[in-house]
Structures are given as structure tokens and as C-alpha cells.
Design a protein around this motif. Structure first.
Motif, PDB file in Angstrom:
ATOM      1  N   ASP A 245      37.628  68.598  15.561  1.00 27.96           N
ATOM      2  CA  ASP A 245      37.425  69.960  16.055  1.00 27.96           C
ATOM      3  C   ASP A 245      38.287  70.940  15.260  1.00 27.96           C
ATOM      4  N   GLY A 246      37.747  72.102  15.048  1.00 26.54           N
ATOM      5  CA  GLY A 246      38.494  73.121  14.346  1.00 26.54           C
ATOM      6  C   GLY A 246      38.297  73.142  12.844  1.00 26.54           C
ATOM      7  N   ARG A 247      37.615  72.131  12.291  1.00 18.80           N
ATOM      8  CA  ARG A 247      37.357  72.112  10.852  1.00 18.80           C
ATOM      9  C   ARG A 247      36.091  72.896  10.542  1.00 18.80           C
ATOM     10  N   ARG A 248      36.084  73.604   9.428  1.00 22.30           N
ATOM     11  CA  ARG A 248      34.888  74.317   8.980  1.00 22.30           C
ATOM     12  C   ARG A 248      34.114  73.393   8.044  1.00 22.30           C
ATOM     13  N   LEU A 249      33.254  72.569   8.619  1.00 27.44           N
ATOM     14  CA  LEU A 249      32.496  71.587   7.858  1.00 27.44           C
ATOM     15  C   LEU A 249      31.188  72.197   7.364  1.00 27.44           C
ATOM     16  N   PHE A 250      30.950  72.103   6.074  1.00 25.12           N
ATOM     17  CA  PHE A 250      29.682  72.518   5.465  1.00 25.12           C
ATOM     18  C   PHE A 250      29.264  73.930   5.884  1.00 25.12           C
ATOM     19  N   PRO A 251      30.042  74.947   5.671  1.00 23.33           N
ATOM     20  CA  PRO A 251      29.672  76.285   6.159  1.00 23.33           C
ATOM     21  C   PRO A 251      28.429  76.865   5.505  1.00 23.33           C
ATOM     22  N   CYS A 252      28.009  76.321   4.343  1.00 21.18           N
ATOM     23  CA  CYS A 252      26.831  76.851   3.649  1.00 21.18           C
ATOM     24  C   CYS A 252      25.642  75.888   3.685  1.00 21.18           C
ATOM     25  N   LEU A 253      25.723  74.815   4.469  1.00 18.81           N
ATOM     26  CA  LEU A 253      24.674  73.797   4.459  1.00 18.81           C
ATOM     27  C   LEU A 253      23.337  74.363   4.932  1.00 18.81           C
ATOM     28  N   ARG A 254      22.274  74.112   4.152  1.00 17.12           N
ATOM     29  CA  ARG A 254      20.931  74.567   4.508  1.00 17.12           C
ATOM     30  C   ARG A 254      19.993  73.404   4.819  1.00 17.12           C
ATOM     31  N   ILE A 255      20.168  72.258   4.141  1.00 20.89           N
ATOM     32  CA  ILE A 255      19.255  71.128   4.285  1.00 20.89           C
ATOM     33  C   ILE A 255      20.063  69.871   4.589  1.00 20.89           C
ATOM     34  N   LEU A 256      19.711  69.205   5.691  1.00 18.55           N
ATOM     35  CA  LEU A 256      20.352  67.943   6.059  1.00 18.55           C
ATOM     36  C   LEU A 256      19.274  66.886   6.252  1.00 18.55           C
ATOM     37  N   GLU A 257      19.392  65.778   5.505  1.00 17.83           N
ATOM     38  CA  GLU A 257      18.457  64.663   5.617  1.00 17.83           C
ATOM     39  C   GLU A 257      19.248  63.380   5.847  1.00 17.83           C
ATOM     40  N   ILE A 258      18.866  62.643   6.886  1.00 19.53           N
ATOM     41  CA  ILE A 258      19.456  61.342   7.162  1.00 19.53           C
ATOM     42  C   ILE A 258      18.304  60.357   7.324  1.00 19.53           C
ATOM     43  N   VAL A 259      18.250  59.372   6.445  1.00 20.57           N
ATOM     44  CA  VAL A 259      17.094  58.482   6.362  1.00 20.57           C
ATOM     45  C   VAL A 259      17.576  57.029   6.314  1.00 20.57           C
ATOM     46  N   GLU A 260      16.959  56.173   7.113  1.00 20.58           N
ATOM     47  CA  GLU A 260      17.220  54.734   7.101  1.00 20.58           C
ATOM     48  C   GLU A 260      18.700  54.425   7.378  1.00 20.58           C
ATOM     49  N   CYS A 261      19.156  54.940   8.494  1.00 25.99           N
ATOM     50  CA  CYS A 261      20.507  54.635   8.996  1.00 25.99           C
ATOM     51  C   CYS A 261      20.336  54.155  10.437  1.00 25.99           C
ATOM     52  N   LEU A 262      19.835  52.946  10.596  1.00 25.03           N
ATOM     53  CA  LEU A 262      19.371  52.477  11.898  1.00 25.03           C
ATOM     54  C   LEU A 262      20.508  52.197  12.885  1.00 25.03           C
TER      55      LEU A 262
END
Length: 321
Positions: free
Chosen positions: A93-110
Motif C-alpha cells: 500500500d502507498g506505492r505508485r505502481l505503473f502510473p502510466c499503464l494502459r494495457i495489461l495482459e495476463i495469459v496462461e497463469c492458472l
């Protein structure tokens, strides 16, 4: 590099480490057990991490020092793919993670059961992920509590076999700009949020495919029609019994008990902007709208594998001149 087990964290904590790097791909490192610390790369815009069978978590070390406020400050696209042992994604909490992220893909992480609160992405794709729920897009990842969902415009959730409902987390919030939702092959999905779906006022395209337990889009209750009138393209493949409970009000203004209404009545009542309508393998679909004149913009109607349909619409089918 099939034998590399570790990449030193000291590399990415140096202030002059790859200051201009914009694109990084880590791929086919079969023995790597821990992701390197990348959080302080100042110019990185695209990060792809693929086929890392020994990595079990995205830990605090991946984001860099906890004392640093921002993490990957320029990152626009993040993709994890084919991480069969990935079980944990840690965040602070409190961290500025990926402030400019536009595209997130998560594939085959079962094995991945949970995501952190997501930054305000524009495009979200989850395919073959072991999630039991989809986290919300919250400002908590930037240090606050208010929701910041306005940027999401496209979402695809596919083959998330542990996902049972979308009422909590992601779809419990408002998405004024989302135009495209695809929910595909989620075999355990039984519930969609009724109120939130109705309020997706920019939604143009909705595809629901191979969700056989999705018996209804609403619960018995106080929402008449769950689909927003903005929908132009509706694709329903193998989606349960295709009958929606609707709460009706009598002429005396006393609420009546919920009645069962066919999908065709729902379409006629609210989806007047439809241009594209497809039904496939909807085994219990019995009827279509009586008159297609209710859909003046309809360009395409496809019906495949719906053996219970008893009649086609009486009026409005296109005729050759």
C-alpha cells in the motif's frame, strides 16, 4: 538462457542502469526462480515476461526498493504469459505502481488466484488465469481509496475456470467509457452484476460465449432490464437457459413477484440500437423478437444450433428487391 537462475537485483538499483531502455522482453528462461528488480527503470514502456516455469511469485523485489514511491513510472504495456507456477502477486500500500499503464495482459497463469488492485488501464485481458475474482481498478494502488475507472475501454476475460461471479471487484464499479466486453469460456460463472451492467452507457459490444452455468443475467429483484440500450453488437454462445427474471410492477403500484421473461422480450424493450445479433448453441432459446422492425439498425442476424426456437419473427425479415 536456460541455465540462468538469478539476475542480480543490484543491476536495476543503480541510478544509471539502462536509463533510455523502452522495451524489455524476458522469455524462455526455464531455470529463473525470481524476477529481477525492474521497478526503477525510468523509461521502460513495454515489458513482456513469458514462459518462466520456475517463477512462483511477483514479489516486492520486482518493484524495487520499498523506499521508492514510483514503480515503473513510464510503463504503458505489461504482459505476463505462460507462467504455470505463478501463485502470488505481492504489492505494498502507498506505492505508485505503473502510473502510466494502459494495457495489461495476463495469459496462461492458472495458479494465480488474486491480482492487486489494478491501475486505471484502458485495455484488460485475462486468459486462462486461476482467478476466483477480478480485482477492482482502485486508486488504492496509488495511495488512496477512490475508484478511478473512467479509462477502461475494453475488457476480455477468457477461460478463467475458477471465476464464479463478477458482482464483486472489477465490475462492481462504474465504467462510463467501456465499449467492448467479452466473457468467454468461464465454465463456473453463474452471475453478472445487474445494476452495473445496466449503467454501462457506452457499451457497444457484448460477447458472452460458452458460459453454460450463466443461467440468468439478473437475480430475482429490483432491476428490470440488465442490458444497456447502447449495445450495438450482442453475441451469445452457449449461455444457459436464456430466460431472465424481471421484476414487474402492477397497475396499483404494488410490486409483484418476479416473472420469467424471454431474452427476446428483453431485446425488444431496450436494445433498439442493435446492428449485430448472434445466437449459437443456446439450447433453451425458444423465441426471437416478434417483429424485427423494433431494430431499425439491424444489419446481421445469425442463429446457429438453437433447436428449441419455435418460430421466426413474423415481420421485419429482409426481402430481396
Amino acid at each position: 538462457m536456460p541455465a540462468v537462475k538469478q539476475i542480480s537485483h543490484r543491476l536495476s538499483t543503480e541510478s544509471k542502469f539502462l536509463p533510455n531502455l523502452e522495451r524489455l522482453v524476458l522469455k524462455d528462461m526455464m531455470a529463473l526462480e525470481e524476477l529481477p528488480s525492474l521497478g526503477q527503470l525510468p523509461s521502460l514502456k513495454v515489458l513482456r515476461i513469458e514462459r518462466m516455469p520456475a517463477v512462483k511469485k511477483v514479489g516486492y523485489g520486482f518493484f524495487g526498493s520499498r523506499d521508492q514511491g514510483k514503480c515503473l513510472p513510464s510503463l504503458e504495456k505489461l504482459k505476463f504469459r505462460d507462467m504455470p507456477e505463478l501463485e502470488e502477486w505481492s504489492w505494498a500500500d502507498g506505492r505508485r505502481l505503473f502510473p502510466c499503464l494502459r494495457i495489461l495482459e495476463i495469459v496462461e497463469c492458472l495458479r494465480l488466484k488474486r491480482l492487486p488492485p489494478l491501475p486505471p488501464v484502458e485495455t484488460l485481458r485475462l486468459d486462462k488465469v486461476g482467478l476466483t475474482e477480478v480485482a477492482g481498478l482502485r486508486e488504492g494502488i496509488h495511495g488512496g481509496d477512490s475508484c478511478i475507472t473512467a479509462s477502461l475501454s475494453s475488457m476480455e476475460i477468457s477461460q478463467c475456470l475458477n471465476l464464479r461471479n463478477l458482482e464483486e471487484g472489477l465490475l462492481s464499479h462504474s465504467f462510463p467509457n467501456i465499449g467492448d466486453i467479452a466473457i468467454l469460456e468461464c465454465a463456473e460463472l453463474v452471475l453478472l452484476p445487474e445494476k452495473e451492467f445496466k449503467e454501462l452507457t457506452s457499451l457497444k459490444k457484448l460477447s458472452i460465449r460458452s458460459c453454460p452455468k450463466l443461467l440468468s443475467m439478473t437475480r430475482d429483484g429490483d432491476i428490470d432490464i440488465p442490458l444497456p440500450p447502447s449495445i450495438e453488437e450482442l453475441v451469445l454462445f452457449d449461455c444457459g437457459n436464456m430466460r431472465l427474471p424481471v421484476h414487474r410492477v402492477s397497475s396499483s403500484n404494488v410490486a409483484a413477484s418476479p416473472e420469467t421473461t424471454s431474452i427476446s422480450e428483453i431485446l425488444e424493450m431496450c436494445l433498439t440500437a442493435l446492428r449485430w445479433l448472434e445466437f449459437k448453441d443456446c439450447k433453451n432459446l425458444q423465441s426471437l423478437p416478434i417483429e424485427l422492425h423494433a431494430f431499425p439498425s439491424l444489419c446481421l442476424l445469425t442463429i446457429i444450433g438453437c433447436p428449441e426456437i419455435q418460430a421466426l419473427p413474423e415481420k421485419g425479415l429482409p426481402t430481396e428487391e
